[in-house]
Design an enzyme around this catalytic site. Structure first.
Site, PDB file in Angstrom:
ATOM      1  N   HIS A  54      62.591   8.166 -52.649  1.00 13.48           N
ATOM      2  CA  HIS A  54      62.598   7.338 -53.853  1.00 13.48           C
ATOM      3  C   HIS A  54      61.817   7.927 -55.025  1.00 13.48           C
ATOM      4  O   HIS A  54      61.299   7.182 -55.861  1.00 13.48           O
ATOM      5  CB  HIS A  54      62.041   5.950 -53.523  1.00 13.48           C
ATOM      6  CG  HIS A  54      63.004   5.092 -52.754  1.00 13.48           C
ATOM      7  ND1 HIS A  54      64.303   4.866 -53.151  1.00 13.48           N
ATOM      8  CD2 HIS A  54      62.860   4.406 -51.601  1.00 13.48           C
ATOM      9  CE1 HIS A  54      64.913   4.070 -52.282  1.00 13.48           C
ATOM     10  NE2 HIS A  54      64.060   3.777 -51.320  1.00 13.48           N
ATOM     11  N   GLU A 155      63.208  -1.603 -41.494  1.00 16.93           N
ATOM     12  CA  GLU A 155      63.244  -2.269 -42.802  1.00 16.93           C
ATOM     13  C   GLU A 155      64.532  -3.048 -43.028  1.00 16.93           C
ATOM     14  O   GLU A 155      64.942  -3.251 -44.178  1.00 16.93           O
ATOM     15  CB  GLU A 155      62.977  -1.266 -43.939  1.00 16.93           C
ATOM     16  CG  GLU A 155      63.789   0.013 -43.901  1.00 16.93           C
ATOM     17  CD  GLU A 155      63.405   1.008 -45.005  1.00 16.93           C
ATOM     18  OE1 GLU A 155      62.675   0.672 -45.929  1.00 16.93           O
ATOM     19  OE2 GLU A 155      63.897   2.153 -44.920  1.00 16.93           O
TER      20      GLU A 155
HETATM   21  C1  3PY Z   1      60.172  -0.625 -48.545  1.00 19.18           C
HETATM   22  O1  3PY Z   1      59.322  -1.495 -48.808  1.00 19.18           O
HETATM   23  O2  3PY Z   1      61.370  -0.841 -48.367  1.00 19.18           O
HETATM   24  C2  3PY Z   1      59.725   0.754 -48.450  1.00 19.18           C
HETATM   25  O3  3PY Z   1      60.532   1.599 -48.142  1.00 19.18           O
HETATM   26  C3  3PY Z   1      58.285   1.045 -48.723  1.00 19.18           C
HETATM   27  O4  3PY Z   1      58.009   2.385 -48.671  1.00 19.18           O
HETATM   28 MG    MG Z   2      62.552   1.041 -48.054  1.00 18.84          MG
END
Ligand code: 3PY
Ligand code: MG
Length: 260
Positions: A54, A155
């Site tokens: 990112h 995530e």
């Molecule tokens: C997220 O919060 O999705 C991340 O990838 C943080 O690094």
């Molecule tokens: Mg992320």
């Protein structure tokens, strides 16, 4: 070989901490600057992650950041842009001692990530050694077997559901929660104590502890890092160079009295 700037290491210091059950705290680099990387490393973080997913960092600059991080005394790591053979292998060859691999949602994806980091017969990494090999006290190939810190990102809702199985994969050192993508995946903006988002993160912690792996999380402040350590998290990212710069600049700008 001895000389300025040449410090040999036998093990990966952040892996030593994790193996000893201690917390390991680092931060994120998104400003694409080797000088910032060196300055951050001198703060005392255990590791620094160059964010290749990112930030607009280029491959050559990432390598310069690795050098600067190592010179400053921290462990150079990278978050690769994706769970991709080419990115993982090139980034390790360029000198990363650990990787954060985004969006790992299944056992198969975790196995593929690990396989990309390991030489045959245990994996599919192709041999060229690594830029960092001369700094290692020992043989790089053998060294990688116990010392590369491979963190998979948990995530998504799917990843939380499969967290125990994903983290059980041999070679996965820990699971690193991305709170922002997790919230997106859950379709919520409601985060913090008492929310479903918090419960999902605690489920990842539970799963990690059950299978004896490190639970990690991207944190937004030192206070949050301390709180997460008390909860049992071990691998903590504390904000980023960009966040620190912005916060300090905003604070000083706000303190300026413009009255003449
Ligand atoms: C997220 O919060 O999705 C991340 O990838 C943080 O690094
Ligand atoms: Mg992320």
């Amino acid at each position: 070989m001895n000389g300025l700037g040449i410090t040999k290491f036998a093990t990966n210091p952040m892996m030593d901490k994790l193996r000893a059950g201690q917390p390991s705290v680092g931060s994120w680099l998104s400003l694409c600057s080797p000088v910032v990387a060196e300055t951050m490393a001198l703060v005392g973080w255990d590791w620094l992650v160059v964010d290749v997913e990112h930030s607009p960092v280029g491959f050559d600059t990432m390598v310069q950041c690795f050098r600067a991080i190592q010179l400053g005394g921290a462990v150079p790591m990278a978050r690769v842009p994706w769970n991709d053979t080419i990115w993982i292998q090139r980034t390790l060859d360029a000198g990363a001692l650990g990787l954060v691999v985004p969006m790992i949602n299944s056992v198969e994806e975790a196995e593929s990530a690990v396989s990309n980091t390991r030489y045959a017969t245990r994996g599919i990494r192709s041999w060229a050694g690594s830029r960092v090999a001369p700094y290692i006290d020992g043989d790089y190939q053998t060294w990688t077997e116990d010392n590369l810190a491979i963190m998979v990102m948990i995530e998504t809702v799917e990843a939380v559901e499969h967290a125990e199985a994903i983290l059980s994969v041999e070679g996965v050192v820990g699971g690193f929660i991305g709170p922002a993508d997790l919230a997106l995946s859950m379709g919520t903006k409601d985060t913090g104590p008492g929310t479903e988002h918090e419960a999902a993160m605690l489920e990842v912690l539970r799963a990690a502890r059950k299978v004896g792996k490190a639970a990690g999380k991207y944190c937004f402040s030192g206070a949050e890092v301390s709180m997460r350590i008390r909860q049992g998290f071990q691998f903590l990212g504390c904000a980023s160079d960009a966040a620190f710069l912005s916060a300090a600049a905003r604070e000083e700008y706000a303190a300026i009295d413009l009255t003449e």
